[in-house]
Design an enzyme around this catalytic site. Structure first.
Site, PDB file in Angstrom:
ATOM      1  N   SER A   1       0.847  -1.201   0.000  1.00 14.67           N
ATOM      2  CA  SER A   1       0.000   0.000   0.000  1.00 14.67           C
ATOM      3  C   SER A   1       0.879   1.247   0.000  1.00 14.67           C
ATOM      4  O   SER A   1       0.553   2.244  -0.640  1.00 14.67           O
ATOM      5  CB  SER A   1      -0.920   0.014   1.220  1.00 14.67           C
TER       6      SER A   1
ATOM      7  N   SER B   1      -4.157   2.693   3.647  1.00 16.81           N
ATOM      8  CA  SER B   1      -4.040   1.527   4.519  1.00 16.81           C
ATOM      9  C   SER B   1      -5.318   0.707   4.460  1.00 16.81           C
ATOM     10  O   SER B   1      -6.386   1.204   4.843  1.00 16.81           O
ATOM     11  CB  SER B   1      -3.776   1.968   5.967  1.00 16.81           C
ATOM     12  N   GLY B   2      -5.203  -0.525   3.990  1.00 18.99           N
ATOM     13  CA  GLY B   2      -6.381  -1.387   3.927  1.00 18.99           C
ATOM     14  C   GLY B   2      -7.003  -1.597   5.289  1.00 18.99           C
ATOM     15  O   GLY B   2      -8.204  -1.428   5.476  1.00 18.99           O
ATOM     16  N   SER B   3      -6.181  -1.920   6.265  1.00 18.06           N
ATOM     17  CA  SER B   3      -6.685  -2.206   7.610  1.00 18.06           C
ATOM     18  C   SER B   3      -7.003  -0.945   8.395  1.00 18.06           C
ATOM     19  O   SER B   3      -7.865  -0.955   9.275  1.00 18.06           O
ATOM     20  CB  SER B   3      -5.653  -3.020   8.402  1.00 18.06           C
ATOM     21  N   GLY B   4      -6.285   0.138   8.107  1.00 22.92           N
ATOM     22  CA  GLY B   4      -6.445   1.364   8.882  1.00 22.92           C
ATOM     23  C   GLY B   4      -5.946   1.215  10.305  1.00 22.92           C
ATOM     24  O   GLY B   4      -6.260   2.035  11.168  1.00 22.92           O
TER      25      GLY B   4
ATOM     26  N   THR C   1      -2.424  -0.061  11.055  1.00 14.59           N
ATOM     27  CA  THR C   1      -0.968  -0.208  11.169  1.00 14.59           C
ATOM     28  C   THR C   1      -0.455   0.780  12.205  1.00 14.59           C
ATOM     29  O   THR C   1      -0.670   1.993  12.084  1.00 14.59           O
ATOM     30  CB  THR C   1      -0.296   0.025   9.804  1.00 14.59           C
TER      31      THR C   1
ATOM     32  N   GLU D   1      -4.689  -3.054  -2.864  1.00 18.39           N
ATOM     33  CA  GLU D   1      -3.522  -2.321  -3.344  1.00 18.39           C
ATOM     34  C   GLU D   1      -3.697  -1.898  -4.803  1.00 18.39           C
ATOM     35  O   GLU D   1      -3.373  -0.765  -5.169  1.00 18.39           O
ATOM     36  CB  GLU D   1      -2.277  -3.182  -3.164  1.00 18.39           C
TER      37      GLU D   1
END
Length: 195
Positions: free
Chosen positions: A47, A86-89, A91, A162
């Site tokens: 990402s 960020s996919g998860s948000g 990190t 991504e």
């Protein structure tokens, strides 16, 4: 399945995800980019690579943009915008960065699968991208979120997010080019020449 067939399936998945992005959210991000003093971008892993590609195009548009954490990155201020991909948000290093940007009075934008995440709770602007969260099931049958139509992705880990992130960012660049009446020739004048 042949390599070309895999490629066709990836393109099909991307068509599904791009159709689900809210235009209003994309417009808010594009508007804030234009109005920001400086734009900073951040992301981790793949990402992070996609968001760095976005920074490159923004620079070529004539926007003052920096990759957070680089040695030549200046200080962040209250007129500035931090864009996190960020996919998860969630990190941890990016959560800390978002908190710092907010404490300095700036604006935080998050491009993510997970608007309710730790970074999402701190963000002023959220663009929700469909995609499949990373998991370790390895069964190649993760649901594309938030389609709600039972679509599946054949791709590993966060690949769909991504790829969608890169295409979304390129679409924002095209919108900014249109709004600023710029073409590729004008952008090429800012292309790196110490190659």
């Amino acid at each position: 399945m042949r390599t070309i067939e895999y490629g066709a399936e990836i393109v099909k998945e991307l068509n599904q995800t791009l159709a689900l992005i809210a235009e209003e959210e994309a417009g808010q991000l594009a508007d804030k980019i234009v109005r920001a003093g400086k734009v900073f971008v951040a992301g981790a892993g793949r990402s992070g690579l996609m968001i760095r590609a976005f920074a490159m195009r923004l620079m070529q548009l004539g926007i003052e943009v920096y990759v957070a954490g680089e040695t030549v990155t200046p200080s962040f201020g209250k007129e500035d915008l931090l864009i996190i991909g960020s996919g998860s948000g969630g990190t941890s290093s990016l959560v800390s960065m978002a908190e710092k940007a907010k404490s300095l009075g700036g604006t935080v934008a998050l491009i993510t699968i997970s608007p309710e995440s730790a970074i999402g709770k701190r963000a002023d602007i959220i663009v929700k991208l469909p995609g499949s969260p990373k998991d370790q099931s390895g069964d190649g049958s993760k649901t594309i979120q938030p389609s709600g139509n039972g679509s599946k992705t054949i791709q590993p880990m966060g690949a769909l997010f991504e790829q969608t992130l890169l295409l979304f960012c390129d679409a924002v660049v095209l919108k900014l080019m249109e709004d600023r009446q710029l073409d590729s020739a004008a952008m090429y004048g800012r292309h790196a020449n110490l190659e």
